[in-house]
Structure formats: structure tokens, C-alpha cells
Design an enzyme around this catalytic site. Structure first.
Site, PDB file in Angstrom:
ATOM      1  N   PHE A  49       0.730   2.444   3.742  1.00 49.61           N
ATOM      2  CA  PHE A  49       0.827   1.241   3.746  1.00 49.61           C
ATOM      3  C   PHE A  49       2.069   0.572   2.342  1.00 49.61           C
ATOM      4  O   PHE A  49       1.458   0.891   1.179  1.00 49.61           O
ATOM      5  CB  PHE A  49      -0.397   0.774   3.721  1.00 49.61           C
ATOM      6  CG  PHE A  49      -0.551  -0.748   3.764  1.00 49.61           C
ATOM      7  CD1 PHE A  49       0.294  -1.602   4.157  1.00 49.61           C
ATOM      8  CD2 PHE A  49      -1.747  -1.284   3.395  1.00 49.61           C
ATOM      9  CE1 PHE A  49      -0.186  -3.265   4.012  1.00 49.61           C
ATOM     10  CE2 PHE A  49      -1.913  -3.402   2.891  1.00 49.61           C
ATOM     11  CZ  PHE A  49      -0.843  -3.137   3.948  1.00 49.61           C
ATOM     12  N   CYS A  50       3.027  -0.457   2.719  1.00 49.07           N
ATOM     13  CA  CYS A  50       3.511  -0.726   1.667  1.00 49.07           C
ATOM     14  C   CYS A  50       4.115   0.275   0.291  1.00 49.07           C
ATOM     15  O   CYS A  50       4.449   1.100   0.983  1.00 49.07           O
ATOM     16  CB  CYS A  50       2.621  -2.091   1.008  1.00 49.07           C
ATOM     17  SG  CYS A  50       4.302  -2.848  -0.124  1.00 49.07           S
ATOM     18  N   VAL A  51       4.328  -0.390  -0.055  1.00 49.60           N
ATOM     19  CA  VAL A  51       5.001   0.288  -1.592  1.00 49.60           C
ATOM     20  C   VAL A  51       4.712   2.281  -1.218  1.00 49.60           C
ATOM     21  O   VAL A  51       5.247   3.433  -1.454  1.00 49.60           O
ATOM     22  CB  VAL A  51       4.807   0.324  -2.745  1.00 49.60           C
ATOM     23  CG1 VAL A  51       5.291   1.294  -3.544  1.00 49.60           C
ATOM     24  CG2 VAL A  51       4.754  -1.176  -2.652  1.00 49.60           C
ATOM     25  N   GLY A  73       4.070   3.579   1.732  1.00 52.95           N
ATOM     26  CA  GLY A  73       4.638   4.068   2.391  1.00 52.95           C
ATOM     27  C   GLY A  73       5.837   4.092   2.228  1.00 52.95           C
ATOM     28  O   GLY A  73       6.279   5.329   2.265  1.00 52.95           O
ATOM     29  N   LEU A  87       2.912   1.188   7.624  1.00 55.72           N
ATOM     30  CA  LEU A  87       2.472   0.190   7.325  1.00 55.72           C
ATOM     31  C   LEU A  87       3.092  -1.482   6.302  1.00 55.72           C
ATOM     32  O   LEU A  87       3.504  -1.206   5.131  1.00 55.72           O
ATOM     33  CB  LEU A  87       1.219  -0.479   7.738  1.00 55.72           C
ATOM     34  CG  LEU A  87       0.093   0.479   8.576  1.00 55.72           C
ATOM     35  CD1 LEU A  87      -1.084  -0.416   7.708  1.00 55.72           C
ATOM     36  CD2 LEU A  87       0.361   0.354   9.872  1.00 55.72           C
TER      37      LEU A  87
END
Length: 612
Positions: free
Chosen positions: A344-346, A348, A372
């Protein structure tokens, strides 16, 4: 017997001389500040409004010299004839505004006319939605004048060529100034705050001072009633255990709620910029709880909130000792050679570089990956791009590159400044002018529970991702001694972007579809970076867009072919994940194993550590 509330025009008239003196002093400062802008400073819209020192500027001071330099350089590019056209249009609207404002005065025939509403200038602005602003008097006039000036000031910025690399910085600087100058932000021009003061017989002022003193001790503006929440008590409550910990993270294993679970476990890698429990707020909006209910054995990385003692943490460390170690432990506990992973975000971005490193080592542990709202191609970095250029990255490298931490409160202030009306001034008005207690809201509690960032990790991320965009270019970035090549990710990939995301533009997240080699399913959710992700299937709200078949080359082509589907993306993702389970087995009776024994109940200690 209720006393009649005094006429507010009368109240305002009593303090008007003081306000005028303040206005003159601020006007002088304003002219000096804008003198460097040349032609821009001659715009009537700017000459008629007074400045304020925006509280957010101090929190992001390392970026501001660059921003103001961009203003000086870029605004000088605006053609004189374009400014002249805007000045003409401004004068016409100003004349119309004055005609409406003073229409109730006696005309040449000595007969007064009915007041004319100034709604045309303030309609749709929620800051001026209360009836108190629509008094056909000084408050409505002040709001209308502000709205007119604000709109034309932004129109000047629109004249800057779109291909100017500094335009986004100019837009940011002007947005800070314009939003700060709203009459809603000052007691002397806010009728709602004045009315509440009189109605409460001064109690609202007492509470406002208490709110201010409390927030001064915290060093930040309260967005929610933080006393209403406690991590592990009424947020982050999905049952589980910590089964491994190191200086970088704790690994959580959640208790199954189904008799059988997927053979291959699932591992979540949240961002280290915020705490993981945005994925586990309340049982009814918890993605963690939902995944467990779908029959997955779920593990999750809970990052350490770094202090000066962890100021040496670097990107390679987060990958090697963080993501890769979490994969290793998850496999060992589940006794499975493969697992499904989510970033998710960073988180990812960390996950993607870790997967490339693993493949370079001949490790094929990952069965599928979900990203995500993740950036891997940093060509367009959205609103955050305003904070990144060579000068500022060098400054961060010099101050933090060899050790130290980027303070969480400074990061939080920087993010809030991207939406100043919603995330700063709204709370300034309610907390410090009206004396209201912040609302109870779990998401805002999480948002206030900020984390520090280790300096070396932060510096690497800024240069290699945001500034030089090396992560998406095969062989350009090196992680853990191996060149990063996202094309080595050759497993099924699920990508979620959100349409109103100002941190990870959906058109940028889309590019991941063509960076990886595996089969890709790309979904576009409604709403923004957080609300678009936390959209529980049980509530069946919002919608998403999906395009079956081969993914087109560009996001624009994709969107033209996509169909809109009502409801939550969670259901679509759960269906996609089902075959990734690799069959079913009996749910584990106990967490961990002989080597990795339970350490403490979830959510663990690390997530409870708050920044000072």
C-alpha cells in the site's frame, strides 16, 4: 427572559477602527512581499487583500525558498496583454459587485431599493454557507470581495504556461496565500464566531483558548477528539499476535475466523510513512478483518516508528531486514513455499523493489502481488511534486542522508498544506475561533498519529524515486546490491488506483500495468487516496471502473473502454484472490511455530509508539 442578540453590523462598527489599523499594517507588509513579483503585484485583486503568515509555511520551511523563487521566475513570464485583459475583467466584476452591494442605498430619485444578494460571488463555498454570512451587509460584502480577489488571483496563475516546470510550485504558493486570507479565518470578519461568543456569554472564547493551549503543547492542530481512541482498544482490534520482531518491524499474524483457510498465506506491507491501522480501524471498515473473513491466513508488517536511535535506517534496510525478512518468516510459519503479497502506497514501492531483488537472487516466493495506490513510475508525482527539486533534495541529503529523522509532525503539516482549507483552516476556525471540540472520527485520529521517517531512507526515496525516477527504469536504481527491474515481476498483479487521489495520481499508478510482466487487473476506484481504499464491501458505497481484456497503452484509452460498477472494489479483489489461495487447508490452531513463538497480542508495541 432571553436577551436580544445585538446587531452584528453594530458590533463590527465598534471594532472597525482597530481592524482598519491592522489592515494598513498588513497591507504595507503585503506590498513589500509582492514587490519582487513585478507585474503580478500590480493586480488590483492582490492590492486589495492583506497577508497573513500561513502557519503551514513554518512546517515546510526547507521547501519554501524554492517555491518563492519559482514564483519570481515564473510569474514574470506572463504576457503584459494577458494581465491587462484580466485587469479589465476584474474591474468589470468589481463594479458589478459594488453595484449589488450598495443597491439598497437611496437612488437618484431618493428612493431606496431592496438589498441585492451577493450570493453570486460566494455561492458553493462551504466556508460561507452559514446564514450569518448572508446578511446583505458587511459580512456578505467582505466574503464576496475575498472570493472575487481569490478567483482572479488564481486566474493570473492559470496564465503561466502549462509546460513551465515551476507552475505547480506557483499554484501551491498562491493557494496557501489565498486560503489563509479568507475572512472566515479571522474573528473580526467571521460572524459565526462573533455570534457564538455572544450566545455563550464568552464561554466559546474560554474553550477556544483551552483548545489553542492544548494544541500548542502538542505542536499541531487537533483534527479530532484524540481522547476518544486508543490503539488496541477501539482501533486496530482485529485479534492476532506478534510472531516476530526486529529493529525495523513487528510481524503480526491474525487469528483465523474460518474453519479452512487458503493454503498460501497473505502478507500486507503497509507504508512506513503512516501506521498500518488505517487498514484496521473498526471491524466494519477493516480491510484486515475482511481478508481474514475471506479465509486467508494474514500476516502484516507493523513498522517501527523511528527515533534518533533508528536514524540510520536506509532503503536497503527496509527491503532486506523488512520486506524480505517478513516474507521469509511468513513462509516458515505457514510451511508454504509461496505467498500472496500486498503493498500500500510507499509500502508498494518497497515491495516492488524487494520483489525485483528476490527474482535477481533466483527466489520465486511470491505467488501474486497487489498494489494499492502505489507509485512506481514517478513521472507525474501529483501534488507532492511541489516539494521535490534538485536543490531541496540536496538539502535533505546534507541534513539527513547520513543519519537523523524527518519528523512526523513536519511530514503531517506538509501533507495537510496540500489541502489547506480542509485540513488546516477548517480546524483553526472551529477550534480557535468558535471554541468547538473536534469531532470524534477514527480516520482523523489515525491521520494525527504520525510517524517519523529515517533520514537515509527518506533521502534515497526522494532522489531515486521522486527526483530521478530510477525505480521504473531497468537497471538504473540499485537495491541490496542488485539492479532494480520491475519487469522481473512475472506473477498475477492486481492494481488499485483512485480517481481523486492527489498523492498518487491514478494515471501514474496505471503505468505499473506496463512495467510488470505478469497478467494485470487494473481497477480505478472512486474517491481519494485513503477513502477510495477503505471502502468496505458491506456498505456497498461508491463505485469503481474496470476494463476487461487487454490493458490499453494509455490511461485515457483505458478509461474510454472501462465500465462503471457500483459498490466496493473489495468484492472484486476477493474474487480475483480466490484462485490465488492454492487450495484450502485446515486453519492453524495457534499462531507462530516452534521457532517463531508469539511475543505479545496484536497490535503489538511498535504501533503504539507516538512521535514526540
Amino acid at each position: 427572559m432571553n436577551k436580544q442578540i445585538p446587531d452584528f453590523n453594530e458590533v463590527f462598527g465598534q471594532i472597525l477602527p482597530v481592524a482598519e489599523q491592522m489592515q494598513q499594517q498588513m497591507q504595507s507588509q503585503f506590498q513589500q512581499a509582492l514587490g519582487a513579483f513585478g507585474q503580478f503585484s500590480q493586480l488590483p485583486a492582490l492590492q486589495s487583500i492583506a497577508p497573513i503568515q500561513n502557519a503551514t509555511m513554518g512546517a515546510i520551511q526547507p521547501f519554501m525558498n524554492s517555491v518563492m523563487g519559482a514564483c519570481q521566475a515564473t510569474l514574470g513570464q506572463i504576457p503584459v496583454h494577458s494581465l491587462g485583459q484580466i485587469q479589465t475583467e476584474y474591474a468589470a466584476e468589481l463594479s458589478a459587485l459594488f453595484a449589488s452591494a450598495f443597491a439598497h442605498l437611496p437612488n437618484t430619485e431618493g428612493k431606496p431599493t431592496l438589498p441585492v444578494s451577493l450570493d453570486a460571488w460566494i455561492q458553493g463555498d462551504k466556508r460561507f454557507a452559514a446564514p450569518d454570512w448572508h446578511d446583505h451587509g458587511v459580512y456578505e460584502f467582505t466574503a464576496a470581495m475575498y472570493s472575487l480577489n481569490a478567483r482572479f488571483t488564481k486566474r493570473v496563475v492559470d496564465l503561466v504556461p502549462d509546460d513551465s516546470p515551476e507552475k505547480r510550485k506557483v499554484e501551491y504558493a498562491v493557494e496557501q496565500l489565498v486560503d489563509a486570507l479568507s475572512p472566515a479565518n479571522f474573528f473580526v470578519t467571521n460572524p459565526e464566531a462573533q455570534k457564538k461568543l455572544l450566545e455563550t456569554k464568552g464561554e466559546s472564547l474560554t474553550q477556544a483558548i483551552q483548545n489553542l493551549m492544548t494544541d500548542m503543547q502538542k505542536g499541531r492542530i487537533s483534527q479530532t477528539d484524540e481522547s476518544a481512541f486508543e490503539v488496541g482498544v477501539n482501533v486496530a482490534t482485529t485479534p492476532g499476535h506478534v510472531v516476530y520482531e526486529c529493529e525495523y518491524f513487528q510481524l503480526l499474524q491474525y487469528k483465523p475466523t474460518t474453519e479452512k483457510v487458503g493454503k498460501q498465506p497473505m502478507l500486507f506491507v503497509p507504508p512506513c510513512i503512516n501506521k498500518y491501522y488505517i487498514l484496521d480501524l473498526q471491524p466494519d471498515n477493516s480491510l484486515v478483518n475482511y481478508v481474514v473473513s475471506q479465509g486467508h491466513t494474514l500476516f502484516l508488517v507493523s513498522w517501527k516508528n523511528p527515533t534518533d536511535a533508528e536514524g540510520h535506517f536506509c532503503w536497503d534496510g527496509y527491503v532486506e531486514e523488512g520486506v524480505i525478512k517478513a516474507i521469509e518468516v511468513t513462509k516458515a510459519i505457514s510451511k508454504q513455499p509461496k505467498l500472496n503479497v500486498l503493498g500500500f502506497c510507499v509500502g508498494g514501492t518497497l515491495l516492488a523493489t524487494a520483489l525485483s531483488t528476490l527474482v535477481n537472487r533466483g527466489d520465486d516466493s511470491v505467488n501474486s502481488v497487489t498494489f494499492l495506490t502505489t507509485l512506481l513510475d514517478f513521472t507525474d508525482t501529483g501534488a507532492l511534486g511541489v516539494f521535490v527539486d534538485e536543490e531541496q533534495v540536496k538539502a535533505r541529503e546534507e541534513s539527513l542522508g547520513k543519519g537523523g529523522v524527518m519528523l512526523g509532525k513536519d511530514l503531517s503539516s506538509a501533507f495537510s498544506s496540500l489541502r489547506p482549507n480542509d485540513l488546516i483552516w477548517n480546524y483553526v476556525v472551529n477550534n480557535y475561533l468558535k471554541g468547538e471540540k473536534p469531532p470524534v472520527f477514527d480516520l482523523l485520529y489515525w491521520n494525527s498519529d504520525s510517524t517519523n521517517l529515517a533520514g537515509p531512507m527518506f533521502a534515497w526515496y526522494l532522489r531515486n524515486a521522486y527526483l530521478e525516477n530510477k525505480v521504473c527504469q531497468p537497471g538504473k536504481a540499485v537495491v541490496c546490491g542488485t539492479p532494480v527491474d520491475l519487469g522481473l515481476i512475472d506473477v498475477p498483479v492486481y492494481i488499485l488506483a483512485t480517481r481523486e487521489d492527489h498523492i498518487v495520481p491514478w494515471t501514474s499508478a496505471f503505468q505499473t500495468s506496463h512495467l510488470v510482466s505478469g497478467d494485470v487487473r487494473f481497477l480505478l476506484g472512486a474517491s481519494g487516496h485513503i477513502a477510495g481504499v477503505i471502502n468496505p464491501a458491506s456498505k456497498n458505497k461508491r463505485n469503481y471502473w474496470v476494463c476487461e481484456g487487454e490493458i490499453p497503452d494509455t490511461p485515457e484509452q483505458w478509461f474510454k473502454k472501462a465500465k462503471e460498477v457500483p459498490g466496493s472494489w473489495w468484492s472484486d479483489w476477493a474474487q480475483w484472490l480466490e484462485p490465488m489461495k492454492g487450495g484450502e487447508v485446515k486453519a492453524p490452531a495457534k499462531p507462530g511455530n516452534a521457532k517463531y513463538k508469539p511475543i505479545e497480542p496484536a497490535p503489538g508495541r511498535y504501533v503504539k509508539q507516538r512521535v514526540v
